[in-house]
Design a protein around this motif. Structure first.
Motif, PDB file in Angstrom:
ATOM      1  N   GLU A 107       0.637  -1.181  -0.112  1.00 27.42           N
ATOM      2  CA  GLU A 107      -0.075   0.054  -0.032  1.00 27.42           C
ATOM      3  C   GLU A 107       0.840   1.307   0.165  1.00 27.42           C
ATOM      4  OE1 GLU A 107      -2.567  -0.159   3.405  1.00 27.42           O
ATOM      5  OE2 GLU A 107      -3.643  -1.718   2.627  1.00 27.42           O
ATOM      6  N   ALA A 108       2.045   1.209   0.767  1.00 28.81           N
ATOM      7  CA  ALA A 108       3.002   2.430   0.793  1.00 28.81           C
ATOM      8  C   ALA A 108       3.225   2.777  -0.667  1.00 28.81           C
ATOM      9  CB  ALA A 108       3.989   2.080   1.602  1.00 28.81           C
ATOM     10  N   VAL A 109       3.782   1.474  -1.430  1.00 25.57           N
ATOM     11  CA  VAL A 109       4.262   1.539  -2.742  1.00 25.57           C
ATOM     12  C   VAL A 109       3.042   2.335  -3.537  1.00 25.57           C
ATOM     13  CG1 VAL A 109       5.196   0.526  -4.873  1.00 25.57           C
ATOM     14  CG2 VAL A 109       5.745  -0.194  -2.498  1.00 25.57           C
ATOM     15  N   GLY A 110       1.861   1.803  -3.513  1.00 26.77           N
ATOM     16  CA  GLY A 110       0.915   2.452  -4.108  1.00 26.77           C
ATOM     17  C   GLY A 110       0.345   3.665  -3.991  1.00 26.77           C
ATOM     18  N   ARG A 111       0.730   4.362  -2.802  1.00 27.99           N
ATOM     19  CA  ARG A 111       0.532   5.529  -2.732  1.00 27.99           C
ATOM     20  C   ARG A 111       1.410   6.659  -3.115  1.00 27.99           C
ATOM     21  NH1 ARG A 111      -0.469   3.727   2.909  1.00 27.99           N
ATOM     22  NH2 ARG A 111       1.507   4.572   3.534  1.00 27.99           N
ATOM     23  N   PHE A 112       2.672   6.295  -3.070  1.00 25.61           N
ATOM     24  CA  PHE A 112       3.885   6.882  -3.438  1.00 25.61           C
ATOM     25  C   PHE A 112       4.174   6.738  -4.968  1.00 25.61           C
ATOM     26  CE2 PHE A 112       5.394   6.380   0.998  1.00 25.61           C
ATOM     27  CZ  PHE A 112       4.898   7.767   1.477  1.00 25.61           C
ATOM     28  N   VAL A 125      19.912  -0.301  -4.464  1.00 23.01           N
ATOM     29  CA  VAL A 125      18.731   0.131  -4.036  1.00 23.01           C
ATOM     30  C   VAL A 125      18.104   1.235  -4.821  1.00 23.01           C
ATOM     31  CG1 VAL A 125      17.367   1.321  -1.912  1.00 23.01           C
ATOM     32  CG2 VAL A 125      19.209  -0.272  -1.590  1.00 23.01           C
ATOM     33  N   THR A 126      16.757   1.156  -5.213  1.00 19.34           N
ATOM     34  CA  THR A 126      16.185   2.254  -6.133  1.00 19.34           C
ATOM     35  C   THR A 126      15.552   3.217  -5.315  1.00 19.34           C
ATOM     36  OG1 THR A 126      15.511   0.641  -7.828  1.00 19.34           O
ATOM     37  CG2 THR A 126      14.428   2.674  -7.821  1.00 19.34           C
ATOM     38  N   LEU A 127      16.059   4.432  -5.853  1.00 18.88           N
ATOM     39  CA  LEU A 127      15.712   5.710  -5.013  1.00 18.88           C
ATOM     40  C   LEU A 127      14.522   6.348  -5.722  1.00 18.88           C
ATOM     41  CD1 LEU A 127      19.023   7.429  -4.023  1.00 18.88           C
ATOM     42  CD2 LEU A 127      17.692   5.805  -2.702  1.00 18.88           C
ATOM     43  N   VAL A 128      13.268   6.426  -5.270  1.00 17.14           N
ATOM     44  CA  VAL A 128      12.132   6.655  -5.887  1.00 17.14           C
ATOM     45  C   VAL A 128      11.880   8.363  -5.506  1.00 17.14           C
ATOM     46  CG1 VAL A 128       9.797   6.579  -6.636  1.00 17.14           C
ATOM     47  CG2 VAL A 128      11.544   4.591  -6.133  1.00 17.14           C
ATOM     48  N   TRP A 129      11.986   9.181  -6.135  1.00 17.78           N
ATOM     49  CA  TRP A 129      11.607  10.589  -5.832  1.00 17.78           C
ATOM     50  C   TRP A 129      10.302  10.863  -6.141  1.00 17.78           C
ATOM     51  CZ3 TRP A 129      14.870  13.444  -3.006  1.00 17.78           C
ATOM     52  CH2 TRP A 129      16.319  13.230  -2.944  1.00 17.78           C
ATOM     53  N   PHE A 130       9.413  11.355  -5.055  1.00 19.35           N
ATOM     54  CA  PHE A 130       8.034  11.829  -5.525  1.00 19.35           C
ATOM     55  C   PHE A 130       7.852  13.289  -5.134  1.00 19.35           C
ATOM     56  CE2 PHE A 130       7.995  10.060  -1.144  1.00 19.35           C
ATOM     57  CZ  PHE A 130       7.256  11.165  -0.452  1.00 19.35           C
ATOM     58  N   GLU A 131       6.713  13.775  -5.463  1.00 18.11           N
ATOM     59  CA  GLU A 131       6.385  15.131  -5.578  1.00 18.11           C
ATOM     60  C   GLU A 131       5.644  15.448  -4.185  1.00 18.11           C
ATOM     61  OE1 GLU A 131       6.965  18.927  -6.322  1.00 18.11           O
ATOM     62  OE2 GLU A 131       7.277  17.557  -7.896  1.00 18.11           O
ATOM     63  N   GLU A 134       6.166  18.014   1.855  1.00 16.32           N
ATOM     64  CA  GLU A 134       6.505  17.502   3.377  1.00 16.32           C
ATOM     65  C   GLU A 134       7.784  16.673   2.948  1.00 16.32           C
ATOM     66  OE1 GLU A 134       5.140  18.287   6.119  1.00 16.32           O
ATOM     67  OE2 GLU A 134       3.630  19.366   5.417  1.00 16.32           O
ATOM     68  N   PRO A 135       8.850  17.137   4.000  1.00 19.58           N
ATOM     69  CA  PRO A 135      10.083  16.162   3.984  1.00 19.58           C
ATOM     70  C   PRO A 135       9.745  14.677   4.381  1.00 19.58           C
ATOM     71  CG  PRO A 135      10.135  17.588   5.790  1.00 19.58           C
ATOM     72  CD  PRO A 135       8.803  18.030   4.973  1.00 19.58           C
ATOM     73  N   ALA A 136       9.923  13.834   3.706  1.00 14.83           N
ATOM     74  CA  ALA A 136       9.760  12.417   3.856  1.00 14.83           C
ATOM     75  C   ALA A 136      10.549  11.505   3.265  1.00 14.83           C
ATOM     76  CB  ALA A 136       8.079  11.876   3.603  1.00 14.83           C
ATOM     77  N   ALA A 137      10.785  10.303   3.994  1.00 16.35           N
ATOM     78  CA  ALA A 137      11.630   9.225   3.394  1.00 16.35           C
ATOM     79  C   ALA A 137      11.139   7.932   4.115  1.00 16.35           C
ATOM     80  CB  ALA A 137      13.227   9.431   3.898  1.00 16.35           C
ATOM     81  N   PRO A 145      14.283  -3.616  -3.467  1.00 17.43           N
ATOM     82  CA  PRO A 145      14.151  -2.722  -2.277  1.00 17.43           C
ATOM     83  C   PRO A 145      14.183  -1.373  -2.954  1.00 17.43           C
ATOM     84  CG  PRO A 145      16.096  -3.831  -2.330  1.00 17.43           C
ATOM     85  CD  PRO A 145      15.277  -4.417  -3.149  1.00 17.43           C
ATOM     86  N   GLU A 146      13.197  -0.502  -2.474  1.00 20.29           N
ATOM     87  CA  GLU A 146      13.268   1.025  -2.859  1.00 20.29           C
ATOM     88  C   GLU A 146      12.989   1.959  -1.545  1.00 20.29           C
ATOM     89  OE1 GLU A 146      10.352   0.528  -6.936  1.00 20.29           O
ATOM     90  OE2 GLU A 146       9.542   0.228  -4.803  1.00 20.29           O
ATOM     91  N   ILE A 147      13.821   2.944  -1.790  1.00 21.42           N
ATOM     92  CA  ILE A 147      13.532   3.903  -0.807  1.00 21.42           C
ATOM     93  C   ILE A 147      12.652   5.374  -1.505  1.00 21.42           C
ATOM     94  CG2 ILE A 147      14.899   5.794   0.636  1.00 21.42           C
ATOM     95  CD1 ILE A 147      17.162   3.742   0.673  1.00 21.42           C
ATOM     96  N   PHE A 148      11.625   5.507  -0.969  1.00 20.95           N
ATOM     97  CA  PHE A 148      10.804   6.590  -1.364  1.00 20.95           C
ATOM     98  C   PHE A 148      11.173   8.128  -0.707  1.00 20.95           C
ATOM     99  CE2 PHE A 148       8.737   3.027  -2.959  1.00 20.95           C
ATOM    100  CZ  PHE A 148       7.771   3.668  -4.000  1.00 20.95           C
ATOM    101  N   LEU A 149      11.458   9.001  -1.537  1.00 16.36           N
ATOM    102  CA  LEU A 149      12.064  10.120  -1.120  1.00 16.36           C
ATOM    103  C   LEU A 149      11.195  11.290  -1.669  1.00 16.36           C
ATOM    104  CD1 LEU A 149      15.613   9.305  -1.727  1.00 16.36           C
ATOM    105  CD2 LEU A 149      14.896   9.693   0.669  1.00 16.36           C
ATOM    106  N   SER A 150      10.846  12.527  -0.671  1.00 18.84           N
ATOM    107  CA  SER A 150       9.918  13.499  -1.265  1.00 18.84           C
ATOM    108  C   SER A 150      11.008  14.588  -1.735  1.00 18.84           C
ATOM    109  CB  SER A 150       9.288  14.232  -0.207  1.00 18.84           C
ATOM    110  OG  SER A 150      10.026  14.882   0.811  1.00 18.84           O
ATOM    111  N   THR A 151      10.397  15.443  -2.605  1.00 16.94           N
ATOM    112  CA  THR A 151      11.258  16.515  -3.364  1.00 16.94           C
ATOM    113  C   THR A 151      11.523  17.388  -2.307  1.00 16.94           C
ATOM    114  OG1 THR A 151       9.141  17.359  -4.023  1.00 16.94           O
ATOM    115  CG2 THR A 151      10.310  16.120  -5.514  1.00 16.94           C
TER     116      THR A 151
END
Length: 268
Positions: A107-112, A125-131, A134-137, A145-151
């Motif tokens: 679900e986390a992947v589906g949101r980001f 590891v894949t770094l996935v930047w999303f718009e 809010e600062p979030a990681a 494995p992925e790491i989601f990072l906010s712009t």
């Protein structure tokens, strides 16, 4: 029957005393890895004692049943099997509970994923930047494995600070913290609410994995950079926990990484 009672008593003592012993003092903050290991050692020791109690109860019932009248022996044997049936029901409940918890990662992947603006590979590891403003990681353990990072992280942090945040999330993946959280959540669901051990383990796990990841990132990317990154995020989001973690890093004494020390000696 003595062995059965002993194992059952040991399981009960672990259930009641572990939260009291492991939350005493402030040593857990300074030694989070040791604290987490002790928490899970107590958990698995309690489970082992409970299983041993059920097993010895069944064996005793079978042995006593053979020495008594057929009707009485049948009743004792049924009682032993019922105890194992209860254990099997608990295992089935755990299995059913684990699946929704695993879905939370997806679900986390589906949101980001729908708002992702770029992807890049970083040491497996894949770094996935999303718009996001809010600062979030967020580290997502999966087959890839992925790491989601906010712009917003890029806008708020310098390069070294951003690397420290990424190393923090990478530590979660490298040390399989997702599994620790899942086990703690299942344990909290299985235990009745009147027993504090389940909730205590979950709270301790969520805190300790963050401190462990902080320490790992501090060693790899520098404690100062991570502390500054946490302080910035704490002020931006209004989360005092992030600022407390930053203070913890600044108050500790850190060894200079060997590579950095050798470089300094070469320029001396």
């Amino acid at each position: 029957m003595i062995a059965t009672g002993s194992f059952l008593t040991a399981a009960a003592l672990i259930l009641l005393l572990a939260p009291l012993v492991l939350t005493a003092g402030r040593w857990q903050v300074h030694h989070p890895r040791t604290a987490l290991s002790l928490w899970f050692s107590a958990l698995f020791a309690g489970i082992g004692c409970a299983v041993a109690s059920a097993t010895t109860a069944l064996m005793c019932c079978v042995e006593v049943g053979e020495a008594h009248a057929p009707a009485e022996g049948i009743l004792l044997t049924i009682a032993g099997w019922l105890s194992l049936g209860v254990l099997a029901a608990v295992i089935a409940f755990v299995s059913a509970t684990a699946e929704p918890l695993a879905d939370s990662w997806r679900e986390a992947v589906g949101r980001f994923a729908p708002v992702a603006v770029s992807r890049e590979d970083s040491n497996g590891v894949t770094l996935v930047w999303f718009e996001s403003d809010e600062p979030a990681a967020c580290a997502v353990p999966s087959g890839e494995p992925e790491i989601f990072l906010s712009t917003a992280l890029k806008e708020l942090h310098s390069g070294p600070q951003l690397r420290a945040v990424i190393e923090h999330e990478r530590a979660h993946l490298r040390q399989h913290h997702g599994w620790a959280v899942r086990i703690a959540e299942i344990n909290a669901v299985c235990l009745p609410r009147r027993f504090p051990a389940g909730r205590a383990l979950k709270r301790a796990t969520l805190l300790l994995i963050e401190l462990i990841a902080d320490d790992a990132a501090a060693r790899r990317a520098g404690a100062v950079h991570l502390a500054n990154a946490l302080a910035i995020m704490g002020r931006t989001t209004g989360d005092p926990g992030l600022e407390l973690r930053a203070d913890r890093l600044t108050l500790r004494r850190w060894k200079t990484p060997r590579r950095r020390r050798d470089t300094a000696l070469a320029h001396a």
